[in-house]
Design a protein around this motif. Structure first.
Motif, PDB file in Angstrom:
ATOM      1  N   MET A 159       0.845  -1.207   0.000  1.00  0.00           N
ATOM      2  CA  MET A 159       0.000   0.000   0.000  1.00  0.00           C
ATOM      3  C   MET A 159       0.882   1.260   0.000  1.00  0.00           C
ATOM      4  N   VAL A 160       0.369   2.303  -0.654  1.00  0.00           N
ATOM      5  CA  VAL A 160       1.082   3.585  -0.658  1.00  0.00           C
ATOM      6  C   VAL A 160       0.169   4.649  -0.072  1.00  0.00           C
ATOM      7  N   THR A 161       0.772   5.690   0.501  1.00  0.00           N
ATOM      8  CA  THR A 161       0.010   6.781   1.108  1.00  0.00           C
ATOM      9  C   THR A 161      -0.066   7.950   0.142  1.00  0.00           C
ATOM     10  N   VAL A 162      -1.288   8.362  -0.184  1.00  0.00           N
ATOM     11  CA  VAL A 162      -1.518   9.498  -1.086  1.00  0.00           C
ATOM     12  C   VAL A 162      -2.164  10.610  -0.273  1.00  0.00           C
ATOM     13  N   THR A 163      -1.549  11.775  -0.247  1.00  0.00           N
ATOM     14  CA  THR A 163      -2.060  12.930   0.498  1.00  0.00           C
ATOM     15  C   THR A 163      -2.760  13.881  -0.458  1.00  0.00           C
ATOM     16  N   ILE A 164      -4.050  14.137  -0.198  1.00  0.00           N
ATOM     17  CA  ILE A 164      -4.856  15.041  -1.021  1.00  0.00           C
ATOM     18  C   ILE A 164      -5.570  16.019  -0.095  1.00  0.00           C
ATOM     19  N   ASP A 165      -5.367  17.312  -0.332  1.00  0.00           N
ATOM     20  CA  ASP A 165      -5.963  18.358   0.519  1.00  0.00           C
ATOM     21  C   ASP A 165      -5.607  18.149   1.985  1.00  0.00           C
ATOM     22  N   GLY A 166      -4.384  17.678   2.234  1.00  0.00           N
ATOM     23  CA  GLY A 166      -3.909  17.506   3.597  1.00  0.00           C
ATOM     24  C   GLY A 166      -4.358  16.231   4.288  1.00  0.00           C
ATOM     25  N   ILE A 167      -5.139  15.418   3.583  1.00  0.00           N
ATOM     26  CA  ILE A 167      -5.656  14.180   4.183  1.00  0.00           C
ATOM     27  C   ILE A 167      -4.981  12.975   3.518  1.00  0.00           C
ATOM     28  N   GLU A 168      -4.487  12.068   4.346  1.00  0.00           N
ATOM     29  CA  GLU A 168      -3.802  10.877   3.838  1.00  0.00           C
ATOM     30  C   GLU A 168      -4.788   9.741   3.584  1.00  0.00           C
ATOM     31  N   LYS A 169      -4.592   9.036   2.471  1.00  0.00           N
ATOM     32  CA  LYS A 169      -5.400   7.863   2.155  1.00  0.00           C
ATOM     33  C   LYS A 169      -4.482   6.766   1.627  1.00  0.00           C
ATOM     34  N   GLN A 170      -4.911   5.542   1.829  1.00  0.00           N
ATOM     35  CA  GLN A 170      -4.124   4.387   1.402  1.00  0.00           C
ATOM     36  C   GLN A 170      -4.683   3.829   0.088  1.00  0.00           C
ATOM     37  N   TYR A 171      -3.762   3.518  -0.839  1.00  0.00           N
ATOM     38  CA  TYR A 171      -4.145   2.911  -2.119  1.00  0.00           C
ATOM     39  C   TYR A 171      -3.167   1.786  -2.437  1.00  0.00           C
ATOM     40  N   GLY A 172      -3.652   0.818  -3.161  1.00  0.00           N
ATOM     41  CA  GLY A 172      -2.784  -0.262  -3.598  1.00  0.00           C
ATOM     42  C   GLY A 172      -1.777   0.241  -4.613  1.00  0.00           C
ATOM     43  N   GLU A 173      -0.566  -0.259  -4.507  1.00  0.00           N
ATOM     44  CA  GLU A 173       0.455   0.140  -5.480  1.00  0.00           C
ATOM     45  C   GLU A 173       0.008  -0.291  -6.880  1.00  0.00           C
ATOM     46  N   GLY A 174       0.112   0.618  -7.840  1.00  0.00           N
ATOM     47  CA  GLY A 174      -0.343   0.336  -9.209  1.00  0.00           C
ATOM     48  C   GLY A 174      -1.728   0.871  -9.507  1.00  0.00           C
ATOM     49  N   THR A 175      -2.375   1.490  -8.507  1.00  0.00           N
ATOM     50  CA  THR A 175      -3.668   2.140  -8.748  1.00  0.00           C
ATOM     51  C   THR A 175      -3.461   3.311  -9.700  1.00  0.00           C
ATOM     52  N   THR A 176      -4.324   3.453 -10.703  1.00  0.00           N
ATOM     53  CA  THR A 176      -4.178   4.576 -11.629  1.00  0.00           C
ATOM     54  C   THR A 176      -4.681   5.859 -10.962  1.00  0.00           C
TER      55      THR A 176
END
Length: 551
Positions: free
Chosen positions: A1-18
């Motif tokens: 899983m990778v952490t993606v920060t959008i508008d200051g909020i962190e979310k988890q997504y599977g590696e390879g998610t478009t």
């Protein structure tokens, strides 16, 4: 899983998610369609995949970079549909020539007749492809392999362009078996291209697309015949010189033909200036030559060269800058952001200008002002003028074509000229060079040389300059008695040496970085040319320096 920060909020997504998958979660928060993402400050297309922890923000079709992406993708859709309907084997060449407002004029060569039925089928095929939501696949190919792909598709222009490419790989886009190259980003699939219309225009096709400000609807296409003919003339000059694309230009430079190219292009411009001067003289009774055009169109040099041509007919021209009639700084209107709006008509003392001009027309002696830009005040320094029988005032300013500027002057005494830098070559047949890019580079180079202005500041204020042009200049261009295209076919190769160091001075993380990086990538297509052999009266000298005029 990778952490993606959008508008200051962190979310988890599977590696390879478009990124397209991520975008779908946030699209409802935006009025306009999200077209691209910024990942840790780097723009990425939506079909790219998440690899590492990152911070992501979005660009919509209402942003400049998003709108350009829509235009490129729609152009690819048009060419694909045209190949499907007319037959790829019958198409010799499809070239995106230039923009006329929200429309993109395309010429078509080959065993194809652009009749109403064919155009109807092209529109229908484009809608079928859009509704099918076909993926636009991007793949990086070794340079020679990419050149072979385009050789098979009879795209010699791209072969020629890639001969001068430093990189050993080329990004190629594929849509349902059709391969093409585009300078810039693309949408992930045809389903994003919802608004378009193709119709016959002159001897080619016009692709009508939404404007950046209103990306969800098609605008009304207003005919601009004078602008069209001026752009066509520039294309004809290029073809006459054997320079249709950047690859052609680079060929001429490498073959040692740059000096001849410069002389021929300058001669063509001088001939056109002479034609305009002759028309002014033949009209008779002209006392005010009103010259207007957008920023960095070369108005000052043009006015000097036109004045010289008028003198060959026995006239005595006197230059006047509308800027000298600016109201004092404290009276200057402000925009919605509280900044001085120097672009609006109200920034000019129109009443005083008309009083002075009518007094001159009546034979009176008038003391003309000059504006002190440092103090923000209008000054009088004994510049007295009296119009004699052979005297002509050559008046230059952005509002020159607006009759509200010269409301008190009789129409028969005015001759109006629209001047702009209308780019005459393409990167290749499917990648046009926006006229605004050339003007932005001109202004950047000139402002750095004459005012010490950074490229960052020039880029930062460009959107407000463009807004003023759209509001106060472009609506009046078709009212001109004559149009002049100030672009020199070789000039971007000259500007390259001056612009690149300025653009490299913009750091990652600054708001202007994206535009600087785009322009740097654009300039990579050109082989640089020294300015040493430019004539002293060249319009290009107004920007790079060394002009024989005070510009």
């Amino acid at each position: 899983m990778v952490t993606v920060t959008i508008d200051g909020i962190e979310k988890q997504y599977g590696e390879g998610t478009t990124y397209e998958t991520i975008v779908k979660e946030y699209q409802s928060r935006y009025d306009d369609t999200i077209a691209l993402v910024s990942v840790n400050g780097k723009i990425k297309e939506l079909f790219k995949k998440v690899k590492n922890d990152c911070e992501v923000s979005f660009f919509t079709l209402g942003d400049a970079v998003g709108h350009k992406t829509y235009v490129r993708s729609a152009v690819m859709l048009l060419i694909k549909a045209l190949r499907d309907v007319a037959g790829a084997e019958k198409l010799e060449k499809v070239k995106v020539e230039f923009a006329i407002g929200p429309g993109y004029y395309c010429s078509v060569k080959g065993d194809v007749k652009l009749e109403e039925e064919l155009i109807r089928k092209v529109n229908q095929r484009m809608r079928e492809l859009a509704e099918a939501d076909l993926p636009v696949v991007k793949k990086s190919y070794p340079l020679q392999e990419a050149m072979e792909i385009f050789r098979k598709q009879k795209m010699k222009d791209k072969e020629k362009l890639f001969r001068y490419r430093r990189s050993s790989y080329v990004n190629v886009y594929c849509l349902d078996g059709y391969y093409d190259y585009y300078y810039g980003y693309m949408l992930p699939s045809t389903g994003y291209i919802k608004y378009f219309e193709v119709f016959g225009y002159e001897d080619g096709l016009m692709l009508l697309l939404p404007e950046q400000q209103t990306p969800n609807k098609l605008p009304v296409m207003e005919p601009r015949e004078k602008l069209f003919q001026t752009l066509k003339q520039a294309d004809e000059w290029g073809r006459m010189m054997g320079i249709d694309t950047v690859g052609d230009l680079n060929d001429q430079i490498c073959q040692g033909n740059i000096n001849d190219m410069i002389l021929v292009q300058e001669a063509l411009q001088e001939r056109r200036i002479g034609e305009i001067a002759e028309d002014i003289v033949n009209r008779g009774g002209v006392k005010f030559v009103m010259i207007a055009g957008p920023s960095s169109s070369g108005k000052t040099t043009f006015s000097h060269r036109l004045s010289i041509q008028l003198r060959t007919y026995g006239l005595t021209p006197h230059p006047i800058a509308l800027d000298d009639y600016f109201v004092n700084r404290e009276k200057t209107p402000k925009d919605e952001n509280g900044q001085y709006n120097f672009e609006c008509l109200e920034a000019i003392d129109i009443e005083q200008f008309n009083k002075d001009m009518t007094d001159l027309l009546a034979g009176k002696t008038v003391e003309l002002p000059s504006f002190n830009f440092k103090t923000g005040t209008r000054e009088y320094k004994g510049n007295f003028k009296t119009l004699g029988p052979e005297d002509v005032l050559v008046i230059e300013g952005i509002h020159g074509l607006n009759d509200a500027t010269s409301y008190a002057l009789p129409n028969e005494s005015k001759y109006k000229i629209y001047i702009s830098a209308l780019t005459s070559i393409n990167i290749d047949e499917h990648n046009r060079i926006p006229t605004t890019d050339g003007r932005l580079l001109r202004r950047m180079v000139r402002d750095a040389r004459t005012r010490g202005t950074s490229a960052k500041r020039t880029i930062g204020m460009w959107s407000s300059v463009r807004k003023g042009e759209e509001q106060y200049i472009f609506p009046f261009q078709e009212s001109a008695d004559a149009m002049f295209n100030s672009v020199l076919i070789y000039e971007l190769a000259v500007l390259k040496q001056y612009a690149e160091p300025l653009l490299f001075g913009i750091s990652r993380g600054e708001p202007e970085y994206y535009e600087a990086k785009r322009l740097l990538k654009f300039l990579e297509y050109f082989i640089g040319v020294s300015s040493d052999n430019l004539p002293k009266n060249s319009i290009c000298r107004e920007f790079v320096g060394g002009s024989c005029f005070q510009v």
